[in-house]
Design an enzyme around this catalytic site. Structure first.
Site, PDB file in Angstrom:
ATOM      1  CG  MET A   1       8.101   4.969  -6.397  1.00  0.00           C
ATOM      2  SD  MET A   1       6.374   5.545  -6.412  1.00  0.00           S
ATOM      3  CE  MET A   1       5.515   4.269  -5.515  1.00  0.00           C
TER       4      MET A   1
ATOM      5  NE  ARG B   1      -0.369   9.335  -2.875  1.00  0.00           N
ATOM      6  CZ  ARG B   1       0.050  10.568  -2.650  1.00  0.00           C
ATOM      7  NH1 ARG B   1      -0.578  11.596  -3.226  1.00  0.00           N
ATOM      8  NH2 ARG B   1       1.079  10.776  -1.855  1.00  0.00           N
TER       9      ARG B   1
ATOM     10  CE1 TYR C   1       3.774  -0.972   0.336  1.00  0.00           C
ATOM     11  CE2 TYR C   1       1.742  -2.113  -0.194  1.00  0.00           C
ATOM     12  CZ  TYR C   1       3.104  -2.142   0.042  1.00  0.00           C
ATOM     13  OH  TYR C   1       3.773  -3.323  -0.042  1.00  0.00           O
ATOM     14  CD  GLU C   2       2.671   3.803  -3.650  1.00  0.00           C
ATOM     15  OE1 GLU C   2       3.276   4.859  -3.883  1.00  0.00           O
ATOM     16  OE2 GLU C   2       3.174   2.690  -3.835  1.00  0.00           O
ATOM     17  N   GLY C   3       2.106   7.150   0.540  1.00  0.00           N
ATOM     18  CA  GLY C   3       1.671   8.268   1.351  1.00  0.00           C
ATOM     19  C   GLY C   3       0.641   7.779   2.336  1.00  0.00           C
TER      20      GLY C   3
END
Length: 592
Positions: free
Chosen positions: A161, A296, A437-439
């Protein structure tokens, strides 16, 4: 260092008794038996414990090497990854039409925890691939899916990603990477940073999903599109061709997860990297969020996994390390650490919280199954609303707790925990990335407060809290569990009040958005405590029933102890967040 043993008994309890295998009752999973699920868990535990876990320390010590644009993973990683892929584990929850096994998400999530606990750095590779599979399956053209999806599902190829750029972190509106149309494909030019497993030698090809702008794209988020950029070009027959114009220019030097190559990637240093549009132009961010939302939940499980490894190591050390003596009332003899009640308190805190977090994560996964395959539209939509609600909580609350649990693991070791030789510090260093991570977890809190709760006026959470309140009533009706019921009931009332305050302040015309930011994190923490306590309350009812019927298994007695800790010692600490929410936010005028 201690070995890793998967918490199989607890996983079976959650799937069979707490969730009552409800995913298996959906029509699409009618051929998946409880016996098959047990066999899958057992075999995953073997691979995780015997093959992946022994490489965890080596990955931390060796790290990855960048040699002439090629990244070399730590010794043994490539072989361990191939054993994983060849065993069919990468596609365990994927659609059979794309070569997957089509098992329920709740089963895939239970297995996912084992990989993360055994070797978080290596497990990050298939975690990202799973997100790429989801994004491509939902938004890719038939041509892209036919060419790339089966190899990604099998794990023969891995996925990444690519969002972040030097000037664009969480604010993706600043993305500058460009994609210029050229016939049936595009040429990409730009740089991405912090790309997990962006270059490695564990698989034959790497499929990058990249956010970039078309030449005529608008500024901001609406101008971003999503592109598939392979490391090696692939012809119409699926054969690998020449190397694409994408290179790893550096490896990041990180606090932890040293065995996971985090890369800075350069696209188009020569003629431009060839890429293919995924989905609609200008909708790249929405398409990428398909991948991010899938990731998430998995990152939340990642936190649980590494914290479980930290707990197991701390427990083993505490049961072996002789330190001090027991009190005179208990013989005054030399004692191991686990005989001291302060150490027992820390170990119980670690274990009980892990059981609660695991239960909430698997509850959320079971709702994913229902959102996909429940019989009616209303049931599917209702389940999806719960998935949307639970996801930021599982991601943020689990990873915050994981850092604290891993820190306690160091504390149990005392001074030896601060030494790298014991390996306890590695778990803390590894766990620390998960809240980012991931936001980041602050973004997750804003998502919960601003999108999920404010969007429907708290209706979805209110429906969940009705079920929590019913559980509190059931606990109170049981003489041996009444104290747990009283605590859970108070937690429900606290969270209802907190939601009402947040909704009211969020509607303020002048400070509404700022108020949500100021209150979002304590609201998420309170929500996490209450939802986890709810699961442990349900577990306590099951355990008490089993014991009352004559089943004297030690597991049920231990489960009651964990539930008592969560509901009567941990939940009250979480309820203190209500006081922060009730206080008038002072952040508007606070100096920085």
């Amino acid at each position: 260092m201690s070995s890793y043993n998967a918490p199989l008994r607890d996983l079976r309890f959650l799937l069979e008794e707490l969730l009552d295998h409800r995913s298996l009752r959906l029509p699409e999973y009618q051929e998946v038996s409880a016996e098959l699920v047990t066999a899958i868990l057992d075999e995953a535990a073997r691979l995780a414990g015997e093959v992946w876990a022994p490489l965890n320390r080596r990955g931390d010590e060796q790290g990855c090497r960048l040699e002439a644009g090629e990244v070399r993973a730590p010794t043994g990683f490539a072989e361990a990854y191939r054993a994983f892929a060849e065993g069919g584990w990468n596609g365990i929850g994927s659609d059979p039409d794309h070569g997957g096994q089509g098992l329920p998400e709740v089963v895939a999530s239970a297995v996912q925890e084992m990989w993360q606990a055994a070797n978080m750095a290596l497990a990050l590779c298939p975690l990202l691939t799973a997100g790429a599979v989801e994004a491509l399956a939902q938004h890719g053209s038939e041509e892209l899916k036919s060419r790339y999806l089966e190899k990604l599902v099998s794990g023969e190829w891995t996925g990444t990603m690519n969002l972040t750029e030097p000037q664009a972190g969480s604010d993706l509106s600043k993305v500058r990477t460009r994609a210029v149309p050229e016939g049936a494909h595009y040429r990409l030019n730009g740089q991405k940073i912090f790309i997990t497993w962006g270059e490695h030698d564990c698989a034959d090809n790497i499929i990058h999903l990249v956010l970039a702008r078309l030449p005529d794209a608008a500024e901001g988020n609406r101008g971003i599109s999503l592109f598939l950029v392979p490391k090696f070009l692939v012809d119409e027959q699926g054969h690998l061709g020449e190397r694409n114009d994408v290179r790893c220019v550096s490896l990041e030097h990180k606090l932890g997860i040293h065995g996971s190559p985090t890369c800075a990637l350069s696209f188009g240093e020569q003629d431009g990297a060839i890429g293919y549009l995924v989905g609609e132009p200008g909708h790249g961010l929405q398409h990428m969020f398909t991948m991010m939302n899938a990731a998430r939940h998995k990152v939340g499980i990642q936190g649980i996994g590494v914290a479980e490894r930290a707990y197991q190591q701390a427990r083993t050390y505490a049961m072996q390390r002789v330190q001090g003596r027991t009190p005179a009332a208990r013989g005054g003899r030399p004692a191991v650490l686990s005989e001291h009640y302060e150490v027992r308190r820390m170990l119980l805190s670690m274990r009980a919280r892990l059981e609660a977090l695991r239960a909430l994560a698997l509850l959320s996964a079971s709702e994913m199954d229902r959102a996909r395959y429940a019989p009616t539209v209303d049931e599917r939509q209702g389940a999806q609303r719960r998935v949307d609600l639970y996801t930021p909580v599982v991601k943020a609350f689990s990873t915050d707790q994981a850092v604290d649990i891993a820190s306690l693991g160091v504390q149990v070791h005392g001074g030896m925990g601060y030494m790298e030789e014991t390996g306890a510090a590695q778990h803390l260093r590894d766990a620390r990335i998960a809240p980012i991570y991931e936001g980041t977890n602050g973004i997750q809190a804003l998502d919960l407060a601003g999108r999920k709760i404010q969007r429907d006026g708290g209706a979805t959470l209110g429906g969940v809290l009705d079920e929590v309140a019913a559980c509190a009533v059931d606990l109170t009706a049981n003489a041996k569990l009444a104290g747990l019921g009283a605590s859970l009931h108070q937690g429900v009332e606290d969270l209802r009040r907190a939601v009402a305050i947040v909704l009211a302040r969020g509607d303020d015309a002048e400070h509404g958005h700022d108020a949500l930011q100021a209150l979002a994190t304590p609201l998420l923490a309170l929500t996490g405590h209450v939802l986890c306590a709810w699961q442990m309350g349900r577990a306590a009812l099951i355990a008490q029933t089993a014991l009352a019927s004559g089943d004297d298994e030690a597991f049920y007695r231990a489960k009651l102890i964990s539930a008592d800790f969560v509901l009567r010692q941990w939940l009250p600490m979480g309820r203190a967040h209500l006081a922060a929410i009730e206080a008038s936010p002072s952040l508007f005028e606070a100096p920085v």
